[in-house]
Design a protein around this motif. Structure first.
Motif, PDB file in Angstrom:
ATOM      1  N   GLY A 227       0.783  -1.236   0.000  1.00 47.10           N
ATOM      2  CA  GLY A 227       0.000   0.000   0.000  1.00 47.10           C
ATOM      3  C   GLY A 227       0.810   1.278   0.000  1.00 47.10           C
ATOM      4  N   ASP A 228       2.142   1.176   0.007  1.00 47.35           N
ATOM      5  CA  ASP A 228       2.986   2.374   0.053  1.00 47.35           C
ATOM      6  C   ASP A 228       2.823   3.230  -1.197  1.00 47.35           C
ATOM      7  N   ARG A 229       2.783   4.543  -0.980  1.00 48.65           N
ATOM      8  CA  ARG A 229       2.938   5.489  -2.095  1.00 48.65           C
ATOM      9  C   ARG A 229       4.444   5.702  -2.206  1.00 48.65           C
ATOM     10  N   VAL A 230       5.020   5.238  -3.305  1.00 46.65           N
ATOM     11  CA  VAL A 230       6.469   5.215  -3.467  1.00 46.65           C
ATOM     12  C   VAL A 230       6.936   6.409  -4.295  1.00 46.65           C
ATOM     13  N   VAL A 231       7.858   7.165  -3.705  1.00 41.61           N
ATOM     14  CA  VAL A 231       8.461   8.319  -4.384  1.00 41.61           C
ATOM     15  C   VAL A 231       9.952   8.036  -4.484  1.00 41.61           C
ATOM     16  N   ILE A 232      10.445   7.935  -5.719  1.00 38.69           N
ATOM     17  CA  ILE A 232      11.878   7.722  -5.895  1.00 38.69           C
ATOM     18  C   ILE A 232      12.576   9.052  -6.127  1.00 38.69           C
ATOM     19  N   LEU A 233      13.797   9.138  -5.633  1.00 40.69           N
ATOM     20  CA  LEU A 233      14.632  10.301  -5.906  1.00 40.69           C
ATOM     21  C   LEU A 233      15.496   9.940  -7.092  1.00 40.69           C
ATOM     22  N   ASP A 234      15.385  10.749  -8.135  1.00 38.80           N
ATOM     23  CA  ASP A 234      16.070  10.424  -9.386  1.00 38.80           C
ATOM     24  C   ASP A 234      16.462  11.722 -10.067  1.00 38.80           C
ATOM     25  N   GLU A 235      17.676  11.763 -10.579  1.00 39.52           N
ATOM     26  CA  GLU A 235      18.148  12.977 -11.258  1.00 39.52           C
ATOM     27  C   GLU A 235      17.290  13.320 -12.479  1.00 39.52           C
ATOM     28  N   ARG A 236      16.537  12.355 -12.998  1.00 46.19           N
ATOM     29  CA  ARG A 236      15.657  12.605 -14.142  1.00 46.19           C
ATOM     30  C   ARG A 236      14.208  12.828 -13.720  1.00 46.19           C
ATOM     31  N   GLY A 237      13.968  12.838 -12.421  1.00 45.57           N
ATOM     32  CA  GLY A 237      12.619  13.059 -11.914  1.00 45.57           C
ATOM     33  C   GLY A 237      12.191  14.501 -12.099  1.00 45.57           C
TER      34      GLY A 237
ATOM     35  N   GLU B 273       7.075  23.159  -1.300  1.00 49.65           N
ATOM     36  CA  GLU B 273       5.608  23.084  -1.260  1.00 49.65           C
ATOM     37  C   GLU B 273       5.113  21.777  -1.885  1.00 49.65           C
ATOM     38  N   ASP B 274       5.805  21.288  -2.924  1.00 46.23           N
ATOM     39  CA  ASP B 274       5.451  19.989  -3.523  1.00 46.23           C
ATOM     40  C   ASP B 274       5.634  18.863  -2.510  1.00 46.23           C
ATOM     41  N   ILE B 275       6.707  18.916  -1.739  1.00 45.81           N
ATOM     42  CA  ILE B 275       6.945  17.900  -0.705  1.00 45.81           C
ATOM     43  C   ILE B 275       5.834  17.977   0.336  1.00 45.81           C
ATOM     44  N   ALA B 276       5.467  19.182   0.729  1.00 48.71           N
ATOM     45  CA  ALA B 276       4.364  19.343   1.686  1.00 48.71           C
ATOM     46  C   ALA B 276       3.077  18.745   1.131  1.00 48.71           C
ATOM     47  N   ARG B 277       2.807  18.951  -0.157  1.00 42.67           N
ATOM     48  CA  ARG B 277       1.593  18.381  -0.780  1.00 42.67           C
ATOM     49  C   ARG B 277       1.648  16.852  -0.783  1.00 42.67           C
ATOM     50  N   LEU B 278       2.818  16.277  -1.090  1.00 44.08           N
ATOM     51  CA  LEU B 278       2.956  14.814  -1.051  1.00 44.08           C
ATOM     52  C   LEU B 278       2.604  14.278   0.336  1.00 44.08           C
ATOM     53  N   ILE B 279       3.149  14.917   1.360  1.00 43.86           N
ATOM     54  CA  ILE B 279       2.889  14.495   2.739  1.00 43.86           C
ATOM     55  C   ILE B 279       1.406  14.653   3.063  1.00 43.86           C
TER      56      ILE B 279
ATOM     57  N   ALA C 286       9.305   1.112 -12.142  1.00 46.02           N
ATOM     58  CA  ALA C 286       7.936   0.697 -12.474  1.00 46.02           C
ATOM     59  C   ALA C 286       7.019   0.753 -11.260  1.00 46.02           C
ATOM     60  N   ARG C 287       7.549   0.468 -10.074  1.00 43.94           N
ATOM     61  CA  ARG C 287       6.746   0.464  -8.839  1.00 43.94           C
ATOM     62  C   ARG C 287       6.467   1.867  -8.332  1.00 43.94           C
ATOM     63  N   ALA C 288       7.288   2.841  -8.726  1.00 40.65           N
ATOM     64  CA  ALA C 288       7.189   4.204  -8.206  1.00 40.65           C
ATOM     65  C   ALA C 288       5.885   4.880  -8.629  1.00 40.65           C
ATOM     66  N   ASP C 289       5.322   5.608  -7.677  1.00 42.46           N
ATOM     67  CA  ASP C 289       4.148   6.430  -7.954  1.00 42.46           C
ATOM     68  C   ASP C 289       4.559   7.826  -8.390  1.00 42.46           C
ATOM     69  N   ASP C 290       5.786   8.208  -8.050  1.00 36.28           N
ATOM     70  CA  ASP C 290       6.281   9.544  -8.392  1.00 36.28           C
ATOM     71  C   ASP C 290       7.802   9.482  -8.422  1.00 36.28           C
ATOM     72  N   SER C 291       8.390  10.369  -9.200  1.00 39.70           N
ATOM     73  CA  SER C 291       9.835  10.468  -9.307  1.00 39.70           C
ATOM     74  C   SER C 291      10.205  11.944  -9.232  1.00 39.70           C
ATOM     75  N   ILE C 292      11.001  12.286  -8.226  1.00 39.20           N
ATOM     76  CA  ILE C 292      11.378  13.692  -8.054  1.00 39.20           C
ATOM     77  C   ILE C 292      12.894  13.813  -7.976  1.00 39.20           C
ATOM     78  N   ARG C 293      13.365  15.015  -8.246  1.00 42.85           N
ATOM     79  CA  ARG C 293      14.779  15.313  -8.029  1.00 42.85           C
ATOM     80  C   ARG C 293      14.851  16.453  -7.022  1.00 42.85           C
ATOM     81  N   LEU C 294      15.856  16.391  -6.191  1.00 44.24           N
ATOM     82  CA  LEU C 294      16.028  17.395  -5.144  1.00 44.24           C
ATOM     83  C   LEU C 294      16.870  18.569  -5.615  1.00 44.24           C
ATOM     84  N   SER C 295      17.526  18.410  -6.752  1.00 45.47           N
ATOM     85  CA  SER C 295      18.417  19.438  -7.266  1.00 45.47           C
ATOM     86  C   SER C 295      18.618  19.200  -8.755  1.00 45.47           C
TER      87      SER C 295
END
Length: 154
Positions: A66-76, A82-88, A114-123
């Protein structure tokens, strides 16, 4: 709403551990955080792809269905605080456990992507996994302060 942090790596240096611990203690005011460290596949793997695939198997075992999976990826996608706050907030509203995954030196295996629900980059820069982990913790703390309207953000 608990947060799970899954990280592929050998662990953090003492300096990174100290910084991570500081943010984990601050986050404890708002949520519980569980950490799962996945040891990287040995460097002697026949190829980076084999290494990523082996790491992906371990990462997937650390995730719950049931996890909402967010991967950290340089191509995310670029993510703001504020986006992180919305995810939470969205995960909390839906009662969905939130899991963030920091990949190994070669990134994420196809199964994790494939399992990820979202892919973000921090920088826009590529970050060492130890640095990315500490930045993620700080941003999670910042996200909670945004949700609560506390003055840390601005």
């Amino acid at each position: 709403m608990p947060i799970k942090l899954v990280s592929v790596g050998k662990g953090n240096s003492r300096a990174a551990q100290a910084m991570a611990q500081e943010w984990l203690e601050k986050l404890a005011r708002y949520t519980t955080v569980s950490e799962v460290l996945i040891k990287p596949n040995p460097k002697g793997a026949s190829s980076p792809q084999v290494q990523k695939d082996a790491e992906a198997e371990k990462v997937l075992k650390a995730l719950s269905p049931g996890d909402r999976v967010v991967i950290l990826d340089e191509r995310g996608r670029a993510a703001t605080s504020e986006d992180i706050a919305r995810l939470i907030s969205q995960a909390g509203d839906n009662g969905t456990p939130l899991a963030f995954v920091v990949g190994g030196p070669f990134g994420h295996g196809a199964a994790v992507i494939a399992r990820a629900d979202d892919s973000i980059r921090l920088s826009n820069m590529v970050l060492n996994h130890q640095v990315a982990y500490v930045v993620l913790l700080e941003q999670l703390y910042r996200g909670w302060t945004i949700i609560r309207g506390e003055p840390y953000h601005h």
